[in-house]
Design a protein around this motif. Structure first.
Motif, PDB file in Angstrom:
ATOM      1  N   LYS A 184     -65.736  93.807   2.144  1.00 16.24           N
ATOM      2  CA  LYS A 184     -65.966  95.287   2.570  1.00 16.24           C
ATOM      3  C   LYS A 184     -66.637  95.960   1.493  1.00 16.24           C
ATOM      4  O   LYS A 184     -65.982  96.387  -0.064  1.00 16.24           O
ATOM      5  N   TYR A 185     -67.690  96.740   1.471  1.00 22.80           N
ATOM      6  CA  TYR A 185     -68.565  97.779   0.552  1.00 22.80           C
ATOM      7  C   TYR A 185     -67.916  99.416   0.513  1.00 22.80           C
ATOM      8  O   TYR A 185     -67.342  98.947  -0.504  1.00 22.80           O
ATOM      9  N   GLN A 186     -66.984  99.570   1.531  1.00 22.88           N
ATOM     10  CA  GLN A 186     -66.456 100.133   0.794  1.00 22.88           C
ATOM     11  C   GLN A 186     -65.146  99.845  -0.429  1.00 22.88           C
ATOM     12  O   GLN A 186     -64.730 100.814  -1.332  1.00 22.88           O
ATOM     13  N   ALA A 187     -64.013  99.189  -0.096  1.00 27.81           N
ATOM     14  CA  ALA A 187     -63.451  98.597  -1.555  1.00 27.81           C
ATOM     15  C   ALA A 187     -64.211  98.575  -2.730  1.00 27.81           C
ATOM     16  O   ALA A 187     -63.978  98.649  -3.022  1.00 27.81           O
ATOM     17  N   LYS A 188     -65.244  97.938  -2.672  1.00 23.57           N
ATOM     18  CA  LYS A 188     -66.115  97.371  -3.423  1.00 23.57           C
ATOM     19  C   LYS A 188     -66.389  99.107  -4.428  1.00 23.57           C
ATOM     20  O   LYS A 188     -66.418  98.680  -5.677  1.00 23.57           O
ATOM     21  N   GLU A 189     -66.811  99.859  -3.735  1.00 22.73           N
ATOM     22  CA  GLU A 189     -67.034 100.940  -4.313  1.00 22.73           C
ATOM     23  C   GLU A 189     -65.961 101.610  -4.826  1.00 22.73           C
ATOM     24  O   GLU A 189     -66.504 102.358  -5.757  1.00 22.73           O
ATOM     25  N   ALA A 190     -64.778 101.373  -4.408  1.00 24.17           N
ATOM     26  CA  ALA A 190     -63.402 102.095  -4.755  1.00 24.17           C
ATOM     27  C   ALA A 190     -63.414 101.162  -6.487  1.00 24.17           C
ATOM     28  O   ALA A 190     -63.309 102.123  -7.557  1.00 24.17           O
ATOM     29  N   ILE A 191     -63.294  99.977  -6.541  1.00 24.45           N
ATOM     30  CA  ILE A 191     -63.055  99.451  -7.097  1.00 24.45           C
ATOM     31  C   ILE A 191     -64.432  99.433  -8.495  1.00 24.45           C
ATOM     32  O   ILE A 191     -64.179 100.223  -9.669  1.00 24.45           O
TER      33      ILE A 191
END
Length: 217
Positions: free
Chosen positions: A24-31
């Motif tokens: 998910k985009y939100q998870a990738k952004e956090a990583i």
């Protein structure tokens, strides 16, 4: 027993899910934030166990565990201009507060040196960039509850390394106050970072500051 006041743990919100391996985009952004802004390795990110939420966007949730179980959490914004950088879990009467928990407590090794930091990212930076283990007390004060938890683990030496953007603030005073709280029970040492920067700012050069203040790498 750690929870001898029968205080209730605070789990992650139901809207949270692990950011690791999520597409998910939100998870990738956090990583990406943890990798490129905070300069954490993949191994350190896995150790942090970051979560994101479908309800609270642009926040990384960092679980705090005791005996392997989540008892509390704090969250950090990934938005540069957000006025509130960190938010602790909402507490009510009868629940644990940040004064009852220590990040990375389970991994304290008896009779080994320990670095005491203010925030989770600072402690994680110490673990990643030096040979030392570290914990986070989620603030510039050490509660009696937290002190007693640490003493149970019997570390051989505690290095106090608090955040501080300028040493003209109360960081040094806070460090000395914590040292006074612990010094009757255990050998303590205060490590002052240059220009008041925090451990995450220093990154790979943290080891040099341990050499300067302790004479050992």
């Amino acid at each position: 027993e750690k929870n001898d006041q029968n205080l209730t743990p605070i789990p992650l919100p139901e809207s949270c899910y692990s950011a690791i391996c999520s597409k998910k985009y939100q998870a990738k952004e956090a990583i990406q934030y943890l990798n490129f802004v905070r300069r954490f390795s993949d191994a350190t990110i896995s150790f942090l166990d970051p979560h994101v939420s479908t309800e609270y966007l642009n926040w990384i949730f960092l679980p705090i565990k005791f005996n392997g179980k989540i008892e509390y959490y704090t969250r950090r914004t990934i938005q540069r201009h957000e006025p509130l950088k960190y938010l602790s879990a909402k507490t009510t009467e009868g629940t644990l507060t940040k004064r009852h928990v220590i990040w990375n407590y389970d991994n304290i090794v008896a009779r080994q040196p320990l670095v005491l930091c203010e925030g989770i990212f600072s402690a994680a930076s110490v673990i990643q960039n030096t040979k030392y283990n570290a914990v986070a007390i989620l603030g510039k004060t050490l509660s009696k509850f937290q002190r007693d938890l640490i003493l149970v683990k019997r570390p051989s030496l505690i290095h106090i390394m608090l955040d501080g953007r300028a040493w003209g603030d109360n960081t040094l005073t806070a460090s000395e106050r914590i040292k006074n709280t612990l010094s009757d029970f255990i050998l303590t040492n205060v490590i002052q970072l240059p220009d008041g920067r925090d451990p995450n700012d220093i990154g790979k050069n943290l080891g040099l500051h341990f050499i300067h203040f302790t004479g050992a790498e």
